[in-house]
Design a protein around this motif. Structure first.
Motif, mmCIF file in Angstrom:
data_model
loop_
_atom_site.group_PDB
_atom_site.id
_atom_site.type_symbol
_atom_site.label_atom_id
_atom_site.label_comp_id
_atom_site.label_asym_id
_atom_site.label_seq_id
_atom_site.Cartn_x
_atom_site.Cartn_y
_atom_site.Cartn_z
ATOM 1 N N TYR A 170 7.812 3.080 -7.135
ATOM 2 C CA TYR A 170 6.907 4.185 -7.249
ATOM 3 C C TYR A 170 7.266 5.085 -5.656
ATOM 4 O O TYR A 170 6.405 5.700 -4.839
ATOM 5 N N GLU A 171 8.138 4.376 -4.629
ATOM 6 C CA GLU A 171 8.383 4.520 -3.015
ATOM 7 C C GLU A 171 8.929 5.528 -3.416
ATOM 8 O O GLU A 171 8.345 6.258 -2.066
ATOM 9 N N ASN A 172 9.434 6.450 -4.372
ATOM 10 C CA ASN A 172 10.304 7.452 -3.766
ATOM 11 C C ASN A 172 9.553 8.329 -4.924
ATOM 12 O O ASN A 172 10.476 9.239 -5.243
ATOM 13 N N GLY A 173 8.224 7.796 -5.526
ATOM 14 C CA GLY A 173 7.531 8.639 -6.609
ATOM 15 C C GLY A 173 7.066 9.513 -6.035
ATOM 16 O O GLY A 173 6.726 10.627 -5.037
ATOM 17 N N ARG A 174 6.245 10.272 -7.189
ATOM 18 C CA ARG A 174 5.244 11.712 -7.067
ATOM 19 C C ARG A 174 3.750 11.786 -8.140
ATOM 20 O O ARG A 174 4.096 10.743 -9.148
ATOM 21 N N TRP A 175 2.546 11.539 -7.210
ATOM 22 C CA TRP A 175 1.550 11.981 -8.517
ATOM 23 C C TRP A 175 2.192 13.235 -8.685
ATOM 24 O O TRP A 175 2.010 14.563 -8.017
ATOM 25 N N ILE A 176 1.781 13.807 -10.431
ATOM 26 C CA ILE A 176 1.796 14.977 -10.851
ATOM 27 C C ILE A 176 0.353 14.550 -11.530
ATOM 28 O O ILE A 176 -0.178 14.651 -12.221
ATOM 29 N N GLY A 201 -6.344 16.451 -1.038
ATOM 30 C CA GLY A 201 -7.367 15.069 -1.239
ATOM 31 C C GLY A 201 -5.858 14.158 -0.969
ATOM 32 O O GLY A 201 -4.669 14.476 -0.741
ATOM 33 N N THR A 202 -6.486 13.156 -1.364
ATOM 34 C CA THR A 202 -5.660 11.669 -1.554
ATOM 35 C C THR A 202 -5.303 10.166 -2.196
ATOM 36 O O THR A 202 -7.132 10.377 -2.282
ATOM 37 N N ILE A 203 -4.584 10.157 -2.403
ATOM 38 C CA ILE A 203 -4.512 8.867 -2.918
ATOM 39 C C ILE A 203 -3.800 7.621 -2.213
ATOM 40 O O ILE A 203 -2.955 7.574 -1.648
ATOM 41 N N THR A 250 0.654 -1.138 0.208
ATOM 42 C CA THR A 250 -0.361 -0.111 0.007
ATOM 43 C C THR A 250 0.952 1.407 -0.359
ATOM 44 O O THR A 250 1.821 1.364 1.035
ATOM 45 N N LEU A 251 0.042 2.389 -1.183
ATOM 46 C CA LEU A 251 1.316 3.558 -0.554
ATOM 47 C C LEU A 251 0.329 4.248 -0.774
ATOM 48 O O LEU A 251 -0.638 4.466 -1.455
ATOM 49 N N PHE A 252 0.697 5.825 0.204
ATOM 50 C CA PHE A 252 -0.212 6.814 0.316
ATOM 51 C C PHE A 252 -0.183 8.097 0.260
ATOM 52 O O PHE A 252 0.945 8.684 0.754
#
Length: 284
Positions: free
Chosen positions: A276-282, A190-192, A176-178
């Motif tokens: 994607y642990e060190n990624g980002r939503w853009i 918001g949150t994903i 799970t990634l929050f």
């Protein structure tokens, strides 16, 4: 306009410049000012946030995911326990019984019932009656907890055992990634939550998929907007596009990030969470 010139004798000669020259210079200046205004207006129009056709999602129940899958011993078929949760409150869970490919024995007397039990712990049995005539998936009572039981038996009205199952648990999946969305310039918040789930595909086969859970999404304005998942926190054109189901379609391209509120989506892409642990939503 008066202009001073120095003569060879050192005297100063004062003359008047031509009015046409002054007018010509003034015309050039006006032309370039108008041109600059037009270009600036075009650039502003291209870059300014557009009015978004937003759709608000009000939560509801999530899609079904599989928590128990076991083949039946004694006759053909499989027993499946699925769950659905409130999109706004993941702890509010409802379980469903599903039977796939079942052919009940013709020797059964009367109705066929299914009794859940736990041979290791002193828990009360749970009985589902007349399982041969139920519609599936069949919603179970709120107090039902499949993790209390180790198996179940099928039996008829004479209490003759027709078949049994030993539970094989496939849920939960730990990955799970929050993420929290922030974007004050465009009013985005918001949150994903990104998680792995096991579902039944169109052929009733178990498949693992990535689910996105969106909560409290707001979008006031944005010049796109489209949602991307980046591995390195930068937008560089190689990021994973995430078209949003129900999002606005523009110039033939569907899936813009114009759904607000609380909703979920199952991705077609198989995502390795480690990448994607060190990624980002853009939002772009």
């Amino acid at each position: 306009m008066k202009v001073s010139h120095y003569t060879e004798d050192g005297d100063v000669e004062v003359t008047n410049s031509k009015p046409e020259t002054v007018k010509r210079y003034a015309g050039y200046v006006s032309f370039f000012l108008v041109l600059a205004g037009i270009v600036g207006g075009i650039l502003y129009a291209l870059s300014r946030p557009e009015d978004l056709d937003l759709t608000n999602a009000e939560g509801g129940q999530s899609g079904l995911s599989v928590v128990v899958f076991s083949n039946i011993t004694g006759f053909d078929g499989s027993l499946i326990i699925q769950k659905s949760s409130d999109i706004r409150n993941a702890s509010d869970v409802t379980y469903f019984l599903n039977l796939q490919g079942v052919e009940f024995p013709t020797s059964a007397v009367g109705n066929i019932s299914l009794t859940f039990s736990n041979l290791s712990l002193p828990v009360d049995v749970f009985v589902v009656e007349d399982v041969a005539n139920l519609e599936y998936p069949h919603m179970l009572p709120k107090h039902f907890d499949p993790f209390q039981y180790t198996g179940a038996i099928f039996h008829d009205d004479n209490d003759s055992v027709l078949g049994d199952v030993q539970f094989s648990t496939v849920d939960p999946i730990a990955d799970t990634l929050f993420s929290t969305l922030t974007g004050s310039s465009y009013g985005i918040s918001g949150t994903i939550t990104m998680m792995k789930v096991t579902i039944l595909d169109e052929n009733n086969q178990l498949v693992e998929r990535t689910k996105l859970l969106f909560n409290g999404i707001t979008i006031d304005s944005a010049p796109g907007p489209f949602l991307y998942l980046s591995k390195d926190k930068r937008y560089d054109g190689s990021d994973l596009e995430v078209p949003i189901v129900g999002g606005e379609t523009r110039q033939g391209k569907p899936g813009f990030f114009t759904v607000t509120g609380d909703f979920e989506q199952i991705l077609d892409a198989d995502i390795e969470f480690d990448e994607y642990e060190n990624g980002r939503w853009i939002v772009w």
